[in-house]
Structures are given as structure tokens and as C-alpha cells.
Write an enzyme that holds these catalytic residues in place. Structure first.
Site, PDB file in Angstrom:
ATOM      1  N   GLN A 101       7.915   3.765   2.152  1.00 25.31           N
ATOM      2  CA  GLN A 101       7.316   5.055   2.496  1.00 25.31           C
ATOM      3  C   GLN A 101       7.007   5.190   3.981  1.00 25.31           C
ATOM      4  O   GLN A 101       6.743   6.295   4.459  1.00 25.31           O
ATOM      5  CB  GLN A 101       6.032   5.268   1.692  1.00 25.31           C
ATOM      6  CG  GLN A 101       4.896   4.343   2.091  1.00 25.31           C
ATOM      7  CD  GLN A 101       3.717   4.409   1.151  1.00 25.31           C
ATOM      8  OE1 GLN A 101       3.783   3.924   0.025  1.00 25.31           O
ATOM      9  NE2 GLN A 101       2.622   5.028   1.605  1.00 25.31           N
ATOM     10  N   CYS A 113       2.898   7.521  -1.192  1.00 29.81           N
ATOM     11  CA  CYS A 113       3.121   6.611  -2.317  1.00 29.81           C
ATOM     12  C   CYS A 113       3.229   7.377  -3.625  1.00 29.81           C
ATOM     13  O   CYS A 113       3.975   6.995  -4.532  1.00 29.81           O
ATOM     14  CB  CYS A 113       2.007   5.578  -2.396  1.00 29.81           C
ATOM     15  SG  CYS A 113       0.353   6.281  -2.568  1.00 29.81           S
ATOM     16  N   ASN A 162       6.221  -1.664  -5.604  1.00 35.80           N
ATOM     17  CA  ASN A 162       5.525  -0.935  -4.560  1.00 35.80           C
ATOM     18  C   ASN A 162       6.534  -0.164  -3.702  1.00 35.80           C
ATOM     19  O   ASN A 162       7.748  -0.257  -3.918  1.00 35.80           O
ATOM     20  CB  ASN A 162       4.718  -1.903  -3.694  1.00 35.80           C
ATOM     21  CG  ASN A 162       3.510  -1.249  -3.050  1.00 35.80           C
ATOM     22  OD1 ASN A 162       3.397  -0.032  -2.990  1.00 35.80           O
ATOM     23  ND2 ASN A 162       2.603  -2.061  -2.537  1.00 35.80           N
TER      24      ASN A 162
END
Length: 331
Positions: free
Chosen positions: A134, A140, A298
Site C-alpha cells: 500500500q 489497507c 498484510n
């Protein structure tokens, strides 16, 4: 006596100089690995000082870990030249749990009688795209929504697709979704947009920029659609959905203050229930040392955690609110 003192002082100076040179060498390697370029010498000195302080914190923590006093290990990553305040402002999101129920079509609470496999990894099924990054944008929530939607698109069609996070960053601000682009948002509102809008563009047509921009959605370049949204109520048991083991949910969690967690199951009983980050759960399992875990993808690149992943404790009283805001789309 004076000679002995002088020798001790010289040894201390030599050791301090050696340590300083070692840290400088490590910092130079860190800059090279993560492509760090600073605007001037003053900024570089500031980042070196922060790096040194973070390195001390990591080394001290890992000594406690080796002594059995901590449950997880820490390591350097691309955020190691940032203060905790900078990291929170730059990467984490602003979330209001009161808004997290809007737009849910169904709430699913799986039966405890369902017989589940002991472990699942959606990567083994080919349903998971590579870890994305990101960058310096608190988006996120968009990566979490897209990650779940991409996997469900595969589950439904057996076709891999890369979808546009930037489409969500640009097009879900203001009424009726009220996400805030690079200042934060909710995956549920992003998926509500995809459902209401009739689709989301592909990443190739609408590439990620990492900054707020005007909405440029094009209905002729749809990569996937979302029909229904499910809220998943689960901590002890994942969701069973025949013929595949579990759905791949988007989750918002409380990310512990340290950004350097690595190589173990994160078991942190003091982890806050105030969520500030969104991820995707790609499976679950049990580690011989760390116990039950969720396999969490993630959006901070492959150099973070375990190749972009972290294993977070499962069946431990909903640590970090990992089970509080789980949703998934039906494609």
C-alpha cells in the site's frame, strides 16, 4: 592504576566506535534493500538515529524472547527508520467500529458441529495473489477488500484476477460510503461500493497510485463483481463452505505497536481491541511452538513479517479483535 583506567577508556572508545560503524553498515544495507533515499544529509542523520533506536528496541526485545519472556520475535523491515507515531500516521487507518455493520446482507455463525480440517492455506489452492504494497497511504482497507474479492472471484470461477485498490480509494469517499482514501476507511464500505456499482476495475486498467485522486471507474473494464456481503462470527471455528475448506475473509484488527513482528505466532494478550488496520485471512493452522494461528496476509510488501504474512493467535480470546470484523463477499 592510571594506566589501567586509560586502557579501559581506550577499549570503551574502540568498542563504541566499532558498534557505531557496525550500525552504520547495517543502516547502509537497510537503505539499499528498501530503496531508501533521503532528501538531504540532515534527514539521513535523523533517520539513522531513529534506526539505531529501533535496532536497540528490537535487540532488547529479542533477548527477552530468547529468555522466554516474550511470545514473538522482532526484526528490521522497511519501517525501521520511522518513529511509532510516523508509522501510525502513515500506514494505519482511522476506523469507527460503529459504522462496521452498514450494508451487511447476512450474518453467518458457523455450527460447532461442523467437522473442519486441522489446517487450511488458500495459497495451496492458487486462490491468493502475491502480497501487495500500500506504500505511504493508509489504504489497507482497500487492499483488504480487494484481497478477499480476488480470492472469492477465483473460488467462483477458478480464474485469477488482480483488482484495483485505487478504484476504491478514489470512488468511495463521500456519500454514501464515507471512506477517506489515504486517510482510512472500512473494507465493508468498499465492498458495498463494488456491489452497488456493479463491479470494480482491473488493476491493469486502473493501477495503484498510493494517493487520493478523482474517480475514473470505467464500466467496460470490470474485473469482478460482488453480489452479497456476509459478516462472519467466528473465533474458535473458521467458515466451512463445501467443496472448499473456508472462505477467505477480510478482517480489521488492532495492529500491535511494533511493526517488526516476524518468524513466530503473534500471541499478545495485551493487544488492543481498538482496530486500526485491515488485512486478509488466507487460512489457519497450528504451530508446534506457538499454537493455533490465523494465516494473515498484510499489504506492506514481501519484506515485512514472513514474506508479507503474519501468523496471529487463534482461539485466544479474540486477540487484537481478529474475529470482530470479519466479512466476505459472495461473487
Amino acid at each position: 592504576m592510571k594506566a589501567v583506567i586509560l586502557i579501559l577508556v581506550l577499549v570503551a572508545v574502540v568498542n563504541a566506535t566499532s558498534l557505531k560503524n557496525l550500525l552504520k553498515d547495517e543502516f547502509n544495507s537497510f537503505k539499499l534493500k528498501h530503496h531508501k533515499i533521503y532528501k538531504n544529509a540532515s534527514e539521513e542523520l535523523k533517520r539513522l538515529q531513529i534506526f539505531v533506536e529501533n535496532k536497540k528496541l528490537i535487540d532488547t526485545h529479542n533477548k527477552r524472547y530468547l529468555a522466554g519472556e516474550e511470545s514473538y520475535k522482532m526484526g528490521l523491515n522497511k519501517f525501521s527508520d520511522m518513529t511509532p507515531e510516523e508509522f501510525k500516521t502513515l500506514v494505519l487507518t482511522n476506523l469507527n467500529p460503529a459504522d462496521s455493520q452498514e450494508g451487511i446482507d447476512y450474518i453467518y455463525n458457523p455450527s460447532s458441529l461442523v467437522n473442519l480440517p486441522s489446517s487450511v492455506d488458500w495459497r495451496d489452492w492458487g486462490a491468493v495473489n502475491p502480497v501487495k504494497n500500500q506504500g505511504s497511504c493508509a489504504s489497507c482497507w482497500a487492499f483488504s477488500a480487494v484481497g478477499s474479492l480476488e480470492s472469492h472471484h477465483f473460488i467462483n470461477s477458478y480464474q485469477r484476477v488482480s483488482l484495483s485498490e485505487q478504484n476504491l480509494v478514489d470512488c468511495t469517499s463521500g456519500y454514501p460510503y464515507y471512506n477517506q482514501g489515504c486517510s482510512g476507511g472500512w473494507p465493508i464500505e468498499a465492498l458495498n461500493y463494488v456491489r452497488d456499482n456493479g463491479g470494480i476495475n482491473t488493476a491493469s486498467y486502473y493501477p495503484y497510485e498510493g494517493q487520493d485522486n478523482t474517480c475514473r471507474y470505467n464500466k467496460n473494464n470490470i474485473g469482478s463483481k460482488s453480489l452479497l456481503l456476509y459478516k462472519l462470527l467466528v473465533e474458535m471455528k473458521p467458515h466451512w463452505h463445501p467443496p472448499l475448506p473456508i472462505r477467505d475473509p477480510s478482517r480489521c484488527v488492532s495492529m500491535p505497536p511494533c511493526s517488526n513482528i516476524t518468524k513466530v505466532v503473534l500471541n499478545e494478550p495485551s493487544c488492543s481491541q481498538s482496530v486500526d488496520h485491515c488485512v486478509v485471512v488466507d487460512g489457519y493452522g497450528t504451530d508446534s511452538v506457538g499454537g493455533d494461528y490465523w494465516l494473515v496476509r498484510n499489504s506492506w510488501g514481501e519484506y515485512w513479517g514472513e514474506n508479507g504474512y503474519i501468523r496471529m493467535a487463534r482461539n485466544r480470546n479474540n486477540q487484537c479483535a481478529i474475529a470482530s470484523y470479519a466479512i466476505y463477499p459472495l461473487v
